[in-house]
Write an enzyme that holds these catalytic residues in place. Structure first.
Site, PDB file in Angstrom:
ATOM      1  N   ASP A  92       5.150   8.197  -0.845  1.00 15.53           N
ATOM      2  CA  ASP A  92       4.984   9.323   0.071  1.00 15.53           C
ATOM      3  C   ASP A  92       6.173   9.249   1.024  1.00 15.53           C
ATOM      4  O   ASP A  92       6.166   8.474   1.982  1.00 15.53           O
ATOM      5  CB  ASP A  92       3.658   9.196   0.828  1.00 15.53           C
ATOM      6  CG  ASP A  92       3.413  10.361   1.778  1.00 15.53           C
ATOM      7  OD1 ASP A  92       4.067  11.415   1.624  1.00 15.53           O
ATOM      8  OD2 ASP A  92       2.558  10.230   2.672  1.00 15.53           O
ATOM      9  N   GLU A 135       6.039  12.345  -3.968  1.00 10.79           N
ATOM     10  CA  GLU A 135       5.605  13.641  -3.462  1.00 10.79           C
ATOM     11  C   GLU A 135       6.819  14.521  -3.188  1.00 10.79           C
ATOM     12  O   GLU A 135       7.825  14.064  -2.636  1.00 10.79           O
ATOM     13  CB  GLU A 135       4.797  13.466  -2.178  1.00 10.79           C
ATOM     14  CG  GLU A 135       4.154  14.750  -1.706  1.00 10.79           C
ATOM     15  CD  GLU A 135       3.199  14.509  -0.562  1.00 10.79           C
ATOM     16  OE1 GLU A 135       1.986  14.424  -0.819  1.00 10.79           O
ATOM     17  OE2 GLU A 135       3.678  14.387   0.587  1.00 10.79           O
ATOM     18  N   ASP A 150      -0.659   7.072   5.274  1.00 15.11           N
ATOM     19  CA  ASP A 150       0.547   7.347   4.479  1.00 15.11           C
ATOM     20  C   ASP A 150       0.543   6.506   3.202  1.00 15.11           C
ATOM     21  O   ASP A 150       1.006   6.954   2.150  1.00 15.11           O
ATOM     22  CB  ASP A 150       1.803   7.062   5.298  1.00 15.11           C
ATOM     23  CG  ASP A 150       1.962   8.045   6.443  1.00 15.11           C
ATOM     24  OD1 ASP A 150       2.170   9.244   6.155  1.00 15.11           O
ATOM     25  OD2 ASP A 150       1.874   7.626   7.608  1.00 15.11           O
TER      26      ASP A 150
END
Length: 196
Positions: A14, A74, A147
């Protein structure tokens, strides 16, 4: 022709310029096991280009430690500020470059696709994603690691994408680069009875 066994390590990233989350899972056939997760705290780095260097170096260390077979990351998304999207894109690029140096296949997923694959809701909150990741992997995570749980969800989404045609059709993941066969070749190999 029997389907080949799956045995791989998937690293989920991420990306972020202040906090970068990572999650590592081990997939053995259809069983998904938690390996590790964490965050790289970049808040003290004030120069943007030094931040990108730190992202590249830290992701390279994570890759060296876990030796993943694939990286799922992502995609940057457009929010209210185009500058934030630009910075996220650069952070993503620094992480991708670390994987490219090791010739690791890279797959990209939109945030909404990850949420849909893991929770069934494309607009799920970070807390809902964390809760579902906990249930899927059968362990509890501290809430301060949202996260990192997002990164685990990205890895889980990738696993679902490569193992389930239904999720693959819904999630819209995209292979960016890497070694090995393309998705069509993988489908043919995994589903010989469906090809005529």
């Amino acid at each position: 022709m029997a389907r080949k066994n799956i045995d791989k390590i998937i690293l989920g990233i991420d990306p972020g310029t202040r906090i970068l989350g990572f999650g590592v899972i081990h997939v053995l056939d259809s069983k998904v096991e938690y390996v590790d997760m964490g965050v790289v705290n970049l808040k003290k780095v004030t120069d943007h280009f030094v931040t990108l260097k730190a992202i590249h170096e830290e992701v390279a260390k994570i890759i060296e430690k876990y030796n993943p077979d694939e990286l799922a990351i992502e995609a940057p998304f457009y929010g209210k500020n185009v500058q934030v999207m630009l910075k996220l894109g650069r952070a993503q690029g620094a992480a991708i470059a670390a994987a490219l140096q090791r010739d690791i296949p890279i797959f990209e997923y939109a945030p909404r696709s990850v949420k849909l694959a893991v929770t069934g809701k494309g607009a799920a909150s970070k807390e809902q994603v964390a809760l579902m990741a906990q249930r899927i992997l059968g362990i509890d995570f501290p809430q301060e690691y949202l996260d990192a749980t997002d990164a685990l969800a990205i890895a889980i989404c990738h696993h679902y994408h490569i193992s389930s045609p239904l999720v693959a059709a819904q999630s819209g993941g995209k292979k960016l680069s890497g070694r090995g066969k393309g998705s069509w070749a993988q489908f043919v190999e995994s589903n010989p009875g469906r090809i005529k």
